[in-house]
Design an enzyme around this catalytic site. Structure first.
Site, PDB file in Angstrom:
ATOM      1  N   HIS A  20      69.079 -96.841 -68.808  1.00  0.00           N
ATOM      2  CA  HIS A  20      70.329 -97.451 -69.292  1.00  0.00           C
ATOM      3  C   HIS A  20      70.139 -98.958 -69.522  1.00  0.00           C
ATOM      4  O   HIS A  20      70.605 -99.499 -70.508  1.00  0.00           O
ATOM      5  CB  HIS A  20      71.462 -97.266 -68.266  1.00  0.00           C
ATOM      6  N   LYS A  44      81.833 -83.388 -63.584  1.00  0.00           N
ATOM      7  CA  LYS A  44      80.388 -83.417 -63.334  1.00  0.00           C
ATOM      8  C   LYS A  44      80.070 -83.622 -61.848  1.00  0.00           C
ATOM      9  O   LYS A  44      78.903 -83.678 -61.472  1.00  0.00           O
ATOM     10  CB  LYS A  44      79.741 -84.554 -64.136  1.00  0.00           C
ATOM     11  N   ARG A  97      66.720 -90.011 -75.610  1.00  0.00           N
ATOM     12  CA  ARG A  97      65.526 -89.866 -74.786  1.00  0.00           C
ATOM     13  C   ARG A  97      64.515 -89.014 -75.522  1.00  0.00           C
ATOM     14  O   ARG A  97      63.503 -89.497 -75.978  1.00  0.00           O
ATOM     15  CB  ARG A  97      65.873 -89.213 -73.446  1.00  0.00           C
ATOM     16  N   SER A 135      69.652 -89.896 -64.968  1.00  0.00           N
ATOM     17  CA  SER A 135      70.387 -90.046 -63.697  1.00  0.00           C
ATOM     18  C   SER A 135      70.306 -88.770 -62.855  1.00  0.00           C
ATOM     19  O   SER A 135      70.131 -88.824 -61.639  1.00  0.00           O
ATOM     20  CB  SER A 135      71.855 -90.355 -63.965  1.00  0.00           C
TER      21      SER A 135
END
Ligand code: ADP
Length: 172
Positions: A20, A44, A97, A135
């Site tokens: 990030h 989540k 990514r 993450s």
């Protein structure tokens, strides 16, 4: 008067990683005002509350070269395009990514383009060495006793360790 270009960089940031930070360091070179939007995403089951994620982001910003750009961090619970409009943004920045991100992002671009044709979505890639960081994996590694400090700042690693300790003692 020159127009101020406002961009939103949205995500869950649970927690903020070196990936990030890499994207933020690039984004500040593109806009005059960057709003990092922290999606609450309670579904989540985040490790950190939206408020905790906001303050961790502010802590990270202290060690980033912001290129003279105004950087703000705000939580949001509404539709991303509405949040972007609320802050006056004309650009949404996302990180890419790998190919695995593409499918989801491709769909999101399609939907958001219909909802907000006036907002441009721009993709940035993290530099080599940071693009594989996620993450979710950082949390998994830490929970299994691995060393997450290669992927997050020392400060974030400290927050993760403290949270795991809390969870551990609550479970006992
Ligand atoms: P989300 O829950 O929307 O995936 P994240 O917090 O995981 O949110 O990520 C926010 C944004 O940052 C997304 O656009 C994601 O693709 C991007 N991102 C996260 N990690 C990386 C990384 N290592 N390299 C490039 N982009 C990244």
């Amino acid at each position: 008067m020159a127009r101020t270009l406002i961009g939103v960089y949205p995500g869950t940031f649970d927690p903020v990683t070196n990936g990030h930070i890499d994207i933020i360091s690039r984004a500040v070179r593109l806009v005059d005002h960057l709003v990092i939007g922290i999606a609450a995403n309670p579904s989540k089951g985040p490790m950190f509350s939206a408020e905790e994620r906001v303050s961790m982001l502010y802590e990270e910003l202290e060690s980033i070269d912001q290129n003279g750009t105004k950087v703000e961090v705000r939580p949001f619970r509404n539709l991303l395009t509405d949040f972007a409009r609320d802050v006056g943004a004309t650009m949404i920045l996302r990180g890419l990514r790998a190919v695995s991100d593409f499918d989801f992002e491709f769909q999101m671009v399609g939907m958001n383009a219909r909802l907000a044709p006036d907002i441009e979505i721009v993709f940035l890639m993290a530099s080599e060495g940071n693009h594989f960081i996620a993450s979710r994996l950082v949390k998994e590694i830490a929970m299994l006793g691995g060393d997450a400090s290669k992927f997050v700042s020392a400060n974030v690693a400290k927050h993760i360790a403290a949270r795991l300790k809390e969870i551990g003692s609550a479970g006992r």
